[in-house]
Design an enzyme around this catalytic site. Sequence first.
Site, short mmCIF file in Angstrom:
data_model
loop_
_atom_site.label_atom_id
_atom_site.label_comp_id
_atom_site.label_asym_id
_atom_site.label_seq_id
_atom_site.Cartn_x
_atom_site.Cartn_y
_atom_site.Cartn_z
N SER A 52 -8.66 -1.18 -8.73
CA SER A 52 -8.40 -2.47 -8.99
C SER A 52 -7.24 -2.63 -9.87
O SER A 52 -6.73 -1.74 -10.69
CB SER A 52 -9.66 -3.11 -9.82
OG SER A 52 -9.64 -4.54 -9.73
N ASP A 53 -6.47 -3.88 -9.60
CA ASP A 53 -5.49 -4.18 -10.50
C ASP A 53 -5.31 -5.71 -10.84
O ASP A 53 -5.79 -6.44 -9.94
CB ASP A 53 -4.18 -3.65 -10.25
CG ASP A 53 -3.10 -3.45 -11.32
OD1 ASP A 53 -3.20 -2.51 -12.07
OD2 ASP A 53 -2.32 -4.39 -11.33
N GLN A 54 -4.92 -5.88 -11.86
CA GLN A 54 -4.68 -7.48 -12.24
C GLN A 54 -3.22 -7.86 -12.82
O GLN A 54 -2.77 -7.06 -13.55
CB GLN A 54 -5.66 -7.92 -13.08
CG GLN A 54 -5.71 -9.26 -13.70
CD GLN A 54 -6.86 -9.69 -14.97
OE1 GLN A 54 -6.65 -9.37 -15.67
NE2 GLN A 54 -7.99 -10.24 -14.07
#
Length: 195
Positions: free
Chosen positions: A71-73
């Site tokens: 996951s990345d933001q």
Amino acid sequence: MSTTFPLVLASTSVTRRQLLERLGLAFDLHAPQVDETAHPGEAPGALAERLARAKAQAVAVQQPGRHVIGSDQVAVVDGRVLGKPGDRERAARQLAMAAGRLMRFETAVCVIDGHSGDVRERRVPFEVQLRPLSEVEIARYLDREQPFDCAGALRSEGLGVTLCQRMSGDDPTALLGLPLIALCELLRECGVSLP
């Protein structure tokens, strides 16, 4: 004797670990070694998707046969990408620039199916309207929260909520860095049983 679980979270984030624990599934943690530098002209959503996939792929190579979650933001204000500030000075600049503006978070999640090798992905946007902030308010927040590892320096699960006027999105966990609604959908597609 060590136990190997069918799920692996490709992250060292305490918040992502705590979010995944909500699902009641056993999992291991492995740190992905990924360069998080944006490519020239890369759109914020595309950057989040590429990094989520890269993190999952980096760990999947080391963990064959296991479902790997990456996951990345990315935080965006007025088209400008705000990454993890890394230090107090950058965090203060980010918050001063974002004060009174709409901050959009693009959070991507990727699951690599350990059986088929299929890559499943979703991107979940979330918006936060920050209230106008004084230098003193920003300094107090940074003193107490030290959100230097958070996109846009906004740790909404802590005191960052005091900086906000409103929040809007389909999945509040997306704002925290791991969109659980989308993740559950992806895990079900991989054959993982969830209530």
